[in-house]
Scaffold this motif. Structure first.
Motif, PDB file in Angstrom:
ATOM      1  N   TYR A 188     119.805  29.074 -33.098  1.00  0.00           N
ATOM      2  CA  TYR A 188     120.104  30.193 -32.160  1.00  0.00           C
ATOM      3  C   TYR A 188     119.871  29.870 -30.580  1.00  0.00           C
ATOM      4  CZ  TYR A 188     120.537  32.839 -36.180  1.00  0.00           C
ATOM      5  OH  TYR A 188     120.794  33.493 -37.549  1.00  0.00           O
ATOM      6  N   MET A 189     118.910  28.963 -30.383  1.00  0.00           N
ATOM      7  CA  MET A 189     118.463  28.384 -29.009  1.00  0.00           C
ATOM      8  C   MET A 189     118.577  26.801 -28.912  1.00  0.00           C
ATOM      9  SD  MET A 189     115.153  30.811 -28.097  1.00  0.00           S
ATOM     10  CE  MET A 189     115.481  31.224 -26.326  1.00  0.00           C
ATOM     11  N   GLU A 190     118.554  26.483 -27.752  1.00  0.00           N
ATOM     12  CA  GLU A 190     118.563  25.091 -27.220  1.00  0.00           C
ATOM     13  C   GLU A 190     117.104  25.044 -26.419  1.00  0.00           C
ATOM     14  OE1 GLU A 190     121.022  23.265 -28.227  1.00  0.00           O
ATOM     15  OE2 GLU A 190     122.194  24.756 -28.899  1.00  0.00           O
ATOM     16  N   ARG A 191     116.780  23.741 -26.176  1.00  0.00           N
ATOM     17  CA  ARG A 191     115.647  23.527 -25.282  1.00  0.00           C
ATOM     18  C   ARG A 191     115.666  22.190 -24.814  1.00  0.00           C
ATOM     19  NH1 ARG A 191     110.354  22.706 -29.410  1.00  0.00           N
ATOM     20  NH2 ARG A 191     111.037  20.526 -30.082  1.00  0.00           N
ATOM     21  N   SER A 192     115.162  22.028 -23.695  1.00  0.00           N
ATOM     22  CA  SER A 192     114.962  20.839 -23.048  1.00  0.00           C
ATOM     23  C   SER A 192     113.449  20.500 -22.796  1.00  0.00           C
ATOM     24  CB  SER A 192     116.017  20.614 -21.654  1.00  0.00           C
ATOM     25  OG  SER A 192     115.228  21.764 -20.733  1.00  0.00           O
ATOM     26  N   LEU A 193     113.105  19.376 -22.635  1.00  0.00           N
ATOM     27  CA  LEU A 193     111.758  18.858 -22.253  1.00  0.00           C
ATOM     28  C   LEU A 193     111.680  18.740 -21.027  1.00  0.00           C
ATOM     29  CD1 LEU A 193     108.957  18.092 -23.128  1.00  0.00           C
ATOM     30  CD2 LEU A 193     109.800  15.812 -23.594  1.00  0.00           C
ATOM     31  N   GLU A 194     110.565  19.107 -20.334  1.00  0.00           N
ATOM     32  CA  GLU A 194     110.253  19.058 -18.911  1.00  0.00           C
ATOM     33  C   GLU A 194     108.763  18.502 -18.751  1.00  0.00           C
ATOM     34  OE1 GLU A 194     111.265  22.327 -16.630  1.00  0.00           O
ATOM     35  OE2 GLU A 194     113.191  22.259 -17.441  1.00  0.00           O
ATOM     36  N   ILE A 195     108.485  17.260 -18.029  1.00  0.00           N
ATOM     37  CA  ILE A 195     107.076  16.854 -17.951  1.00  0.00           C
ATOM     38  C   ILE A 195     106.760  17.009 -16.131  1.00  0.00           C
ATOM     39  CG2 ILE A 195     105.485  14.881 -18.078  1.00  0.00           C
ATOM     40  CD1 ILE A 195     107.278  14.251 -20.519  1.00  0.00           C
ATOM     41  N   ALA A 196     105.711  17.727 -16.186  1.00  0.00           N
ATOM     42  CA  ALA A 196     105.553  17.794 -14.600  1.00  0.00           C
ATOM     43  C   ALA A 196     103.819  17.923 -14.616  1.00  0.00           C
ATOM     44  CB  ALA A 196     105.851  19.115 -14.118  1.00  0.00           C
ATOM     45  N   HIS A 197     103.339  16.944 -13.845  1.00  0.00           N
ATOM     46  CA  HIS A 197     102.035  16.827 -13.645  1.00  0.00           C
ATOM     47  C   HIS A 197     101.337  16.583 -14.842  1.00  0.00           C
ATOM     48  CE1 HIS A 197     102.640  18.181  -9.477  1.00  0.00           C
ATOM     49  NE2 HIS A 197     103.187  19.431  -9.906  1.00  0.00           N
ATOM     50  N   GLY A 198     101.883  15.834 -15.668  1.00  0.00           N
ATOM     51  CA  GLY A 198     101.330  15.295 -17.182  1.00  0.00           C
ATOM     52  C   GLY A 198     101.376  16.529 -17.994  1.00  0.00           C
ATOM     53  N   GLU A 199     101.833  17.512 -17.750  1.00  0.00           N
ATOM     54  CA  GLU A 199     102.102  18.568 -18.761  1.00  0.00           C
ATOM     55  C   GLU A 199     103.581  18.690 -19.387  1.00  0.00           C
ATOM     56  OE1 GLU A 199     100.093  21.637 -18.982  1.00  0.00           O
ATOM     57  OE2 GLU A 199      98.287  20.771 -18.099  1.00  0.00           O
ATOM     58  N   LYS A 200     103.436  18.942 -20.557  1.00  0.00           N
ATOM     59  CA  LYS A 200     104.756  18.984 -21.305  1.00  0.00           C
ATOM     60  C   LYS A 200     105.253  20.496 -21.533  1.00  0.00           C
ATOM     61  CE  LYS A 200     105.261  17.987 -25.853  1.00  0.00           C
ATOM     62  NZ  LYS A 200     104.990  17.154 -27.364  1.00  0.00           N
ATOM     63  N   ASN A 201     106.325  20.824 -21.129  1.00  0.00           N
ATOM     64  CA  ASN A 201     106.915  22.228 -21.103  1.00  0.00           C
ATOM     65  C   ASN A 201     108.125  22.077 -21.619  1.00  0.00           C
ATOM     66  OD1 ASN A 201     104.623  23.935 -20.587  1.00  0.00           O
ATOM     67  ND2 ASN A 201     104.611  23.077 -18.449  1.00  0.00           N
ATOM     68  N   TYR A 202     108.587  23.193 -21.934  1.00  0.00           N
ATOM     69  CA  TYR A 202     110.194  23.497 -22.396  1.00  0.00           C
ATOM     70  C   TYR A 202     111.035  24.555 -21.617  1.00  0.00           C
ATOM     71  CZ  TYR A 202     109.145  20.212 -26.327  1.00  0.00           C
ATOM     72  OH  TYR A 202     108.647  19.195 -27.347  1.00  0.00           O
ATOM     73  N   THR A 203     112.013  24.371 -21.570  1.00  0.00           N
ATOM     74  CA  THR A 203     112.835  25.390 -21.170  1.00  0.00           C
ATOM     75  C   THR A 203     113.822  25.862 -22.189  1.00  0.00           C
ATOM     76  OG1 THR A 203     112.828  24.899 -18.922  1.00  0.00           O
ATOM     77  CG2 THR A 203     114.843  26.065 -19.472  1.00  0.00           C
ATOM     78  N   TYR A 204     113.647  27.092 -22.801  1.00  0.00           N
ATOM     79  CA  TYR A 204     114.640  27.452 -23.869  1.00  0.00           C
ATOM     80  C   TYR A 204     115.739  28.278 -23.552  1.00  0.00           C
ATOM     81  CZ  TYR A 204     110.293  26.567 -26.504  1.00  0.00           C
ATOM     82  OH  TYR A 204     109.207  25.797 -27.058  1.00  0.00           O
ATOM     83  N   TRP A 205     116.612  28.269 -24.033  1.00  0.00           N
ATOM     84  CA  TRP A 205     117.749  29.181 -23.711  1.00  0.00           C
ATOM     85  C   TRP A 205     118.662  29.581 -24.957  1.00  0.00           C
ATOM     86  CZ3 TRP A 205     117.740  24.357 -22.177  1.00  0.00           C
ATOM     87  CH2 TRP A 205     118.714  23.466 -22.680  1.00  0.00           C
ATOM     88  N   PHE A 206     119.385  30.731 -24.910  1.00  0.00           N
ATOM     89  CA  PHE A 206     119.947  31.328 -26.273  1.00  0.00           C
ATOM     90  C   PHE A 206     121.418  30.413 -26.279  1.00  0.00           C
ATOM     91  CE2 PHE A 206     117.148  34.695 -26.623  1.00  0.00           C
ATOM     92  CZ  PHE A 206     117.097  34.937 -27.897  1.00  0.00           C
ATOM     93  N   ASN A 207     121.803  29.967 -27.090  1.00  0.00           N
ATOM     94  CA  ASN A 207     123.320  29.655 -27.088  1.00  0.00           C
ATOM     95  C   ASN A 207     124.283  30.659 -27.457  1.00  0.00           C
ATOM     96  OD1 ASN A 207     123.156  29.709 -29.990  1.00  0.00           O
ATOM     97  ND2 ASN A 207     122.689  27.488 -30.077  1.00  0.00           N
ATOM     98  N   ARG A 208     125.606  30.459 -27.714  1.00  0.00           N
ATOM     99  CA  ARG A 208     126.449  31.684 -27.776  1.00  0.00           C
ATOM    100  C   ARG A 208     126.348  32.173 -29.313  1.00  0.00           C
ATOM    101  NH1 ARG A 208     128.179  35.569 -25.209  1.00  0.00           N
ATOM    102  NH2 ARG A 208     127.420  36.647 -27.040  1.00  0.00           N
TER     103      ARG A 208
END
Length: 112
Positions: free
Chosen positions: A73-93
């Motif tokens: 139901y969702m997609e996500r992308s990995l982002e690493i900033a200042h050594g911290e691992k975070n994701y951005t989540y979003w709903f697909n259709r």
């Protein structure tokens, strides 16, 4: 998979009251449905309720949203900033259709 009926769970332990967000609150927050922008974007036409999100993202690390990614139901992308691992989540259709069915409205794409 079904969303819980409540947006928050309240727990009292050792005289302290703690509030936890449920998957429902996080899903609604992702598309901005529980914010002050709702009145402009939630409308009724021919007896059906529609919502046009002004956003479709949630940033952080979240186990509830990971379940929605696994369910497709969702997609996500990995982002690493200042050594911290975070994701951005979003709903697909598929996820917007699923969420709309869960809450009884038709959710349009945010760019259309």
């Amino acid at each position: 998979m079904e969303l819980p009926k409540e947006e928050y769970i309240y727990v009292e332990e050792n005289g302290c009251k703690t509030t936890y967000c449920t998957m429902r609150q996080k899903a609604l927050h992702t598309i901005g449905l529980n914010s002050g922008h709702t009145s402009r974007r939630l409308y009724t036409r021919h007896g059906k309720k529609y919502y046009k999100p002004y956003r479709n993202y949630f940033c952080g690390n979240d186990k509830d949203l990971d379940k929605l990614v696994e369910a497709g139901y969702m997609e996500r992308s990995l982002e690493i900033a200042h050594g911290e691992k975070n994701y951005t989540y979003w709903f697909n259709r598929t996820g917007l259709d699923w969420l709309g069915a869960q809450i009884g409205i038709i959710i349009r794409d945010e760019e259309n």
